[in-house]
Design a protein around this motif. Sequence first.
Motif, mmCIF file in Angstrom:
data_model
loop_
_atom_site.group_PDB
_atom_site.id
_atom_site.type_symbol
_atom_site.label_atom_id
_atom_site.label_comp_id
_atom_site.label_asym_id
_atom_site.label_seq_id
_atom_site.Cartn_x
_atom_site.Cartn_y
_atom_site.Cartn_z
ATOM 1 N N TRP A 25 0.846 -1.197 0.000
ATOM 2 C CA TRP A 25 0.000 0.000 0.000
ATOM 3 C C TRP A 25 0.880 1.245 0.000
ATOM 4 C CZ3 TRP A 25 -0.303 3.139 4.601
ATOM 5 C CH2 TRP A 25 -1.127 4.259 4.462
ATOM 6 N N GLN A 29 -2.877 6.626 -0.813
ATOM 7 C CA GLN A 29 -3.831 5.910 -1.656
ATOM 8 C C GLN A 29 -4.947 5.322 -0.788
ATOM 9 O OE1 GLN A 29 -3.280 5.390 -5.220
ATOM 10 N NE2 GLN A 29 -1.800 7.020 -4.849
ATOM 11 N N ASN A 30 -6.113 5.103 -1.392
ATOM 12 C CA ASN A 30 -7.194 4.460 -0.648
ATOM 13 C C ASN A 30 -7.422 3.029 -1.127
ATOM 14 O OD1 ASN A 30 -8.431 4.809 -3.078
ATOM 15 N ND2 ASN A 30 -9.847 6.396 -2.373
ATOM 16 N N GLN A 31 -6.436 2.500 -1.834
ATOM 17 C CA GLN A 31 -6.509 1.097 -2.238
ATOM 18 C C GLN A 31 -5.112 0.491 -2.219
ATOM 19 O OE1 GLN A 31 -8.163 1.406 -6.191
ATOM 20 N NE2 GLN A 31 -6.143 1.462 -7.135
ATOM 21 N N THR A 32 -5.081 -0.832 -2.250
ATOM 22 C CA THR A 32 -3.789 -1.517 -2.232
ATOM 23 C C THR A 32 -3.158 -1.463 -3.612
ATOM 24 O OG1 THR A 32 -4.756 -3.630 -2.842
ATOM 25 C CG2 THR A 32 -4.684 -3.108 -0.491
ATOM 26 N N GLY A 35 -5.184 -3.132 -6.098
ATOM 27 C CA GLY A 35 -6.459 -2.531 -6.450
ATOM 28 C C GLY A 35 -7.611 -2.803 -5.499
ATOM 29 N N ILE A 36 -7.349 -3.319 -4.320
ATOM 30 C CA ILE A 36 -8.420 -3.567 -3.349
ATOM 31 C C ILE A 36 -8.678 -2.311 -2.525
ATOM 32 C CG2 ILE A 36 -9.079 -4.903 -1.321
ATOM 33 C CD1 ILE A 36 -7.405 -7.191 -2.372
ATOM 34 N N PRO A 37 -9.941 -1.849 -2.483
ATOM 35 C CA PRO A 37 -10.253 -0.673 -1.650
ATOM 36 C C PRO A 37 -10.078 -1.001 -0.162
ATOM 37 C CG PRO A 37 -12.017 -1.147 -3.231
ATOM 38 C CD PRO A 37 -11.105 -2.337 -3.218
#
Length: 92
Positions: A25, A29-32, A35-37
Amino acid sequence: MKVAASGTWFPDEGSRMPAGEVHAWEPGQNQTACGIPLKRAGLHRFPHVDFTDTDPVTGGSADAVRWSCPRCQAATGGRRGGKRWTRSDPRP
Ligand SMILES: [Zn+2]
């Protein structure tokens, strides 16, 4: 890259550590990295832990890590040193 994980554990000394499943992460960012939120997946942020330190083989913060996301490993350039993937045990 830092760490987002499904769990947290608290060592006797020092900062809280990631546990369970870990992803790479990037702070801000608000996702990994894969691409996982974070919010929807219920992942906790660990801005003080490097993703490379959660490698179960070489990492220093991996005591409670049960699974490390292969897609995030690929996104961060693979394992440091690549030890897991290269055989270097020549026998005499
Ligand atoms: Zn991931």
